[in-house]
Design an enzyme around this catalytic site. Sequence first.
Site, PDB file in Angstrom:
ATOM      1  N   ALA A  22      46.467  33.248  43.706  1.00  0.00           N
ATOM      2  CA  ALA A  22      45.062  32.905  43.860  1.00  0.00           C
ATOM      3  C   ALA A  22      44.245  34.103  43.404  1.00  0.00           C
ATOM      4  O   ALA A  22      44.638  35.255  43.602  1.00  0.00           O
ATOM      5  CB  ALA A  22      44.749  32.560  45.311  1.00  0.00           C
ATOM      6  N   LEU A  44      49.835  31.803  49.285  1.00  0.00           N
ATOM      7  CA  LEU A  44      50.627  32.056  48.082  1.00  0.00           C
ATOM      8  C   LEU A  44      51.206  33.462  48.207  1.00  0.00           C
ATOM      9  O   LEU A  44      50.780  34.245  49.052  1.00  0.00           O
ATOM     10  CB  LEU A  44      49.753  31.950  46.831  1.00  0.00           C
ATOM     11  N   SER A  45      52.176  33.796  47.345  1.00  0.00           N
ATOM     12  CA  SER A  45      52.789  35.124  47.485  1.00  0.00           C
ATOM     13  C   SER A  45      51.743  36.220  47.361  1.00  0.00           C
ATOM     14  O   SER A  45      51.833  37.242  48.034  1.00  0.00           O
ATOM     15  CB  SER A  45      53.913  35.312  46.459  1.00  0.00           C
ATOM     16  N   GLU A  46      50.722  36.016  46.512  1.00  0.00           N
ATOM     17  CA  GLU A  46      49.617  36.972  46.446  1.00  0.00           C
ATOM     18  C   GLU A  46      48.294  36.282  46.193  1.00  0.00           C
ATOM     19  O   GLU A  46      48.224  35.285  45.472  1.00  0.00           O
ATOM     20  CB  GLU A  46      49.820  38.007  45.333  1.00  0.00           C
ATOM     21  N   THR A  47      47.267  36.846  46.813  1.00  0.00           N
ATOM     22  CA  THR A  47      45.886  36.506  46.489  1.00  0.00           C
ATOM     23  C   THR A  47      45.224  37.781  45.986  1.00  0.00           C
ATOM     24  O   THR A  47      45.312  38.830  46.632  1.00  0.00           O
ATOM     25  CB  THR A  47      45.129  35.962  47.710  1.00  0.00           C
TER      26      THR A  47
END
Length: 288
Positions: A22, A44-47
């Site tokens: 994101a 999500l794994s990263e924002t």
Amino acid sequence: MQIPIFTVDAFTNRPFCGNPAAVCLLENDLDEGLHQKIATEMNLSETAFIRKLHPTDDFTKSSCFGLRWFTPANEVPLCGHATLASAAVLFHIQKNTNSVLTFVTLSGELKTRREKDHIVLDLPLYSTYPQALEEVGELIKAAVGDMIVQDLRYSPDTKKLLVRLSDAYERSVLEKLQVNAQQFLSAEKTGKVKGLILTLKGNSSGKDKGHDFHSRYFAPWYGVLEDPVTGSAHAVLSSYWSEQLGKTEMLAFQCSRRGGELKISLRNDGRVEIAGQFAIVLKGNLTL
């Protein structure tokens, strides 16, 4: 308050493959606690959060921005795929006119550029050092059971453990390996491992054609059981495999369920360029 937000699948040109991130565009400073709340909500794994460094900056015309990355659990010092995703939003949604974008991050300044249908990340290259099996034996057992381990390395800068499986194994063995990464948390006794890389030398025939090496990456310490495609892990893998293969240009495949491909080019200044494609799959606004 409304915050533009996008979901971008990185290191792929197909929706629902690669690694989703994101990306939030911040016109104004965000309350510190909100970064983590948004990242947890997105799950999500990263924002990634792109912020203007000066009030007069413009997402279309400026070339330098602040960038932070959060997993659902905490902030991280480096994330390759979310950096690629951030550059994709600026170049392709905001129509940024610059050829190179610079992000000011916890890992220093990171530069990204467009190259045909790829975005190229300029990342630090992290060395690895031999790691004694006895010290991490329980963790290795939890990860690969009784599989043959050919080499074991540790990257102190990134706190990543690199586990190279025997060349006798095919890529399909790595793909099918059932890993319960949650077990790593109790099996890791040293306190120095925050990410585990499983890797395998490529095979010049069949399905592997063209890929120099394969990998999977697990980071339960950051709330990410398995990351689909990981730029920061390849900043470690690039160093290792360049040394092993005697190559500075490589093609890598991360064989998670979603899968993704990375083009790697080592520079002579201690950095590595990692290129990947992307697919923008969602555009919207957060309402706070």
